[in-house]
Write a protein that holds these residues in place. Structure first.
Motif, short mmCIF file in Angstrom:
data_model
loop_
_atom_site.label_atom_id
_atom_site.label_comp_id
_atom_site.label_asym_id
_atom_site.label_seq_id
_atom_site.Cartn_x
_atom_site.Cartn_y
_atom_site.Cartn_z
N GLY A 84 -20.99 66.27 -20.03
CA GLY A 84 -21.45 65.40 -20.87
C GLY A 84 -21.54 63.99 -20.67
N ARG A 85 -21.18 63.52 -19.16
CA ARG A 85 -21.13 62.12 -18.98
C ARG A 85 -21.99 61.99 -17.55
NH1 ARG A 85 -15.05 60.78 -18.00
NH2 ARG A 85 -14.67 63.05 -18.59
N ASN A 86 -22.65 62.65 -16.99
CA ASN A 86 -23.61 62.62 -15.98
C ASN A 86 -24.94 61.99 -16.43
OD1 ASN A 86 -25.66 64.84 -16.09
ND2 ASN A 86 -23.82 65.90 -16.51
N GLY A 87 -25.74 61.71 -15.01
CA GLY A 87 -27.08 61.18 -15.46
C GLY A 87 -28.10 62.05 -15.98
N GLY A 88 -27.77 63.28 -16.17
CA GLY A 88 -28.90 63.97 -16.70
C GLY A 88 -30.14 64.57 -15.96
N PHE A 89 -29.77 64.44 -14.60
CA PHE A 89 -30.90 64.94 -13.63
C PHE A 89 -30.64 66.43 -13.46
CE2 PHE A 89 -31.88 61.20 -10.58
CZ PHE A 89 -31.68 60.18 -11.74
N VAL A 90 -31.85 67.02 -13.96
CA VAL A 90 -31.88 68.64 -13.78
C VAL A 90 -32.58 68.88 -12.33
CG1 VAL A 90 -32.41 70.76 -14.98
CG2 VAL A 90 -31.86 68.75 -16.24
N LEU A 91 -31.82 69.22 -11.20
CA LEU A 91 -32.81 69.27 -9.80
C LEU A 91 -32.45 70.60 -9.56
CD1 LEU A 91 -31.52 65.88 -8.43
CD2 LEU A 91 -33.33 66.36 -9.99
N SER A 92 -33.42 70.80 -8.53
CA SER A 92 -33.06 72.13 -7.76
C SER A 92 -32.16 71.93 -6.62
CB SER A 92 -34.53 72.49 -7.13
OG SER A 92 -34.85 71.82 -6.28
N LEU A 93 -31.83 72.76 -5.56
CA LEU A 93 -31.29 72.69 -4.04
C LEU A 93 -32.17 72.32 -3.05
CD1 LEU A 93 -28.41 75.24 -5.04
CD2 LEU A 93 -28.03 72.66 -5.12
N TRP A 94 -33.46 72.21 -3.45
CA TRP A 94 -34.35 72.01 -2.24
C TRP A 94 -33.95 70.94 -1.28
CZ3 TRP A 94 -36.63 75.99 -0.71
CH2 TRP A 94 -37.23 76.97 -1.56
N ALA A 95 -33.34 69.93 -1.81
CA ALA A 95 -32.74 68.69 -1.06
C ALA A 95 -32.03 69.21 -0.04
CB ALA A 95 -32.40 67.49 -1.73
N LYS A 96 -31.25 70.18 -0.04
CA LYS A 96 -30.17 70.87 0.91
C LYS A 96 -30.74 71.95 1.70
CE LYS A 96 -26.65 69.33 0.67
NZ LYS A 96 -25.97 68.30 1.66
N ILE A 97 -31.75 72.24 1.79
CA ILE A 97 -32.69 73.11 2.34
C ILE A 97 -32.23 73.22 3.88
CG2 ILE A 97 -34.89 71.92 3.19
CD1 ILE A 97 -34.53 75.66 2.43
N ALA A 98 -31.89 72.02 4.48
CA ALA A 98 -31.36 72.37 5.88
C ALA A 98 -29.85 72.89 5.90
CB ALA A 98 -31.47 70.82 6.56
N THR A 99 -29.16 72.63 5.15
CA THR A 99 -27.86 72.94 5.00
C THR A 99 -27.78 74.41 4.70
OG1 THR A 99 -27.03 70.87 4.31
CG2 THR A 99 -25.68 72.44 4.18
N LEU A 100 -28.59 74.72 3.80
CA LEU A 100 -28.75 76.26 3.24
C LEU A 100 -29.09 76.93 4.44
CD1 LEU A 100 -30.26 75.71 -0.34
CD2 LEU A 100 -28.27 76.63 0.16
#
Length: 469
Positions: A68-84
Motif C-alpha cells: 500500500g506504500r509503493n509507487g504504483g508502477f505495474v511493470l513486466s519483467l522484460w527489463a530483466k530479460i538478460a538475467t532471466l
C-alpha cells in the motif's frame, strides 16, 4: 504527514469481515501476509478450488505494508530479460516475460470485472537517462530481447522522451507501452474485499510469531494459531525473519514525496497522462502524475535494515524528503511554486538478481514462499499468486514449473558484513551518481564499490559500460 502514505490516506476505511485471530483455527491452506502476493494467492486458491478452506493471517491490515506504500508502477519483467536468459535459458526467459506482460493487462481487467477502482491507467513506462553516463544503459537489455526474438521496448528520440516526461532533464530513453499505474492501496483494499467475498477467513492485527514445522504445519500468533495442510509465506521484506531466507534478500527503504494537487501546473509542464517514469540510476528516481493532479516522486536505495529487521525507520514520513524533493524540483523547475507537503517511506525486499523467487521452505512441499520483488512487485505479484497457489496445492502446471521456482539465486554476506558493506556500497553509489550529475567521473575505487550494488527496478550494474550507438 505522519503514520502512513498518501495512498493509504486516500483509500476509504476498510470494510468489516476480518477479525483478530483468537484460538486455534483449522484450514486447508494458511496464507501469511495480506499484501499483493498474499491476496492474489488467496484469490487464485479459491478460483482453482472454490470449496477450499483458506485462512489469511496479516500482521496489521491488508495492504498496510509495502503493497500500500509503493509507487504504483505495474511493470513486466522484460527489463530483466538478460538475467532471466542467463538463469533459465531463452525459451523460459521469454515465457516469463510474456507472462509478466499478460499480468499487467490482467490486473486491469480484473479491476474492471470486480468493480475495483484502483485508478488503473495503462499509459506505459518511460525508462530514461538523466545524466550523460546513463544514456544507452538499456542497450544490452534491448539487444538481449532482440536475440530472444522479442521487442518489448521502443527506442524514442530524445525530444520525444522529454515531451512525454514533461521534463527537459530527461536526455534519452526507451518506452514499454504495456505498463500501467495504479493507486496501490485502493488495489489492495479492493482485493481484500474480493477475498472476503470468496469466503476466505481473514485475520488482521495478528502477526505470525512462530511457524511450527510439524507434520501438519502451524502458524502461531500472539492469541491464536492456524493449523493447515499447507502454508504460504507471502511476507515481502519481513521474510528475513525466516532463517532460510535471511541472506537471500536485503531490506532497503524506498522514499516518496507527493505534491499538492496542481492539475493545471502539471498540464503546463507536459504531464498529461499517467505514464510511469524512472531514470537509470542505481538509486533510482521514479515518478508519475496521479488522477487528482499530483506528482508522486520516489527515490530508491535508502536506509538498510540491520539483520533484516524492519523497524520504525521504515514507517511514517521519509527522512529523505528534502533530497527527494530536490530531485523533483530539478526535473520540473516550472513546478517550483507547487508545495510538496507529503512524504512516506517503506521497505523493499531486494534479491541478489533483482528478480522474485519462489520455492519450498526447507524442501517441504507443504510450506512455500515467494519473495524478492526488488522494487517491482505490483505486476509480478499477480504472477506470484498463481505460482504460490499451484505450489501450495501440489499442482503440476505451467506455474509450478516456472523458472522462478528454483529458489534464491545467490546470497548476501552474513551480518555485520552485509550491513556495514551495504552502507559502504550505497555511499559509493551516491558519490558516483553525484559526480555524473556534475558531468564528472568518479574514481576507480568508487566505481568498483558501486558496481557491487544489487540491481532493482532498473538493471544497470553489468551493463554500465554499454553506451548509446
Amino acid at each position: 504527514m505522519t503514520g502512513q502514505s498518501l495512498w493509504l490516506d486516500e483509500a476509504p476505511p476498510l470494510a468489516g469481515g476480518a477479525q483478530r485471530l483468537e484460538g486455534t483455527v483449522q484450514a486447508d491452506v494458511c496464507v501469511v501476509g495480506g499484501g499483493f502476493t498474499g491476496l492474489w494467492t488467496a484469490i487464485r486458491l479459491k478460483e482453482l478450488e472454490p470449496s477450499l478452506d483458506v485462512a489469511l493471517v496479516e500482521a496489521e491490515t491488508c495492504g498496510s505494508g509495502a503493497s500500500g506504500r509503493n509507487g504504483g508502477f505495474v511493470l513486466s519483467l522484460w527489463a530483466k530479460i538478460a538475467t532471466l536468459k542467463k538463469l533459465y535459458g531463452t525459451e523460459e526467459a521469454v515465457r516469463i516475460g510474456q507472462a509478466s506482460t499478460a499480468a499487467v493487462a490482467e490486473i486491469g481487467m480484473y479491476c474492471e470485472q470486480r468493480g475495483i477502482d484502483a485508478h488503473y491507467r495503462a499509459d506505459g513506462w518511460l525508462w530514461t537517462a538523466t545524466s550523460e553516463p546513463q544514456i544507452g544503459l538499456w542497450n544490452a537489455t534491448l539487444a538481449t530481447a532482440r536475440a530472444c526474438g522479442v521487442a518489448p521496448f521502443t527506442k524514442l528520440e530524445p525530444e520525444e522522451v522529454a515531451r512525454r516526461a514533461g521534463s527537459s532533464a530527461q536526455l534519452a530513453g526507451v518506452f514499454e507501452p504495456t505498463a500501467a499505474t495504479v493507486q496501490p492501496a485502493l488495489l489492495a483494499h479492493g482485493l481484500r474485499r474480493v477475498v472476503l467475498e470468496a469466503g476466505v477467513q481473514v485475520f488482521e492485527c495478528s502477526p505470525m510469531v512462530a511457524l511450527k514445522r510439524s507434520p501438519r504445519p502451524v502458524v502461531r500468533t500472539a492469541n491464536g494459531a492456524v493449523s493447515s495442510r499447507s502454508v504460504v509465506l507471502a511476507l515481502n521484506a519481513w521474510s528475513t525473519r525466516i532463517r532460510e531466507l535471511r541472506r537471500a534478500v536485503v531490506v532497503v527503504s524506498s522514499d516518496i514525496v507527493a505534491t499538492e494537487p496542481a492539475p493545471e501546473a502539471l498540464e503546463g509542464a507536459g504531464l498529461r497522462d499517467g505514464v510511469a517514469i524512472s531514470d537509470s540510476r542505481m538509486l533510482v528516481n521514479y515518478w508519475r502524475a496521479t488522477l487528482d493532479g499530483r506528482i508522486a516522486f520516489g527515490k530508491g536505495g535508502g536506509a538498510l535494515a540491520f539483520r533484516g529487521r524492519v523497524g520504525r525507520r521504515f514507517e511514517g514520513s521519509s527522512p529523505r524528503a528534502p533530497e527527494t524533493t530536490a530531485s523533483l524540483r530539478a526535473f520540473y523547475p516550472t513546478l517550483e511554486e507547487v508545495a510538496v507537503p507529503l512524504s512516506w517511506t517503506g521497505p523493499i525486499d531486494r534479491s541478489a538478481t533483482g528478480l522474485p523467487f519462489f520455492g519450498r521452505l526447507g524442501g517441504r512441499a507443504d510450506i512455500v514462499y515467494g519473495v524478492g520483488y526488488s522494487g517491482n512487485g505490483v505486476g509480478p505479484s499477480f504472477l506470484g499468486g498463481r505460482v504460490l497457489a499451484s505450489l501450495a496445492l501440489g499442482r503440476q502446471d505451467e506455474w509450478s514449473s516456472i523458472g522462478l521456482t528454483a529458489g534464491p539465486v545467490g546470497a548476501f554476506p552474513p551480518e555485520p558484513v552485509r550491513y556495514l558493506g551495504g552502507r559502504l556500497v550505497r555511499r559509493a553509489v551516491a558519490a558516483k551518481e553525484h559526480a555524473e550529475d556534475a558531468g564528472a567521473r568518479a574514481g576507480y575505487v568508487t566505481r568498483r564499490l558501486a558496481s557491487l550494488a544489487p540491481t532493482g527496478l532498473v538493471p544497470v550494474g553489468e551493463n554500465a559500460e554499454e553506451k548509446e550507438e
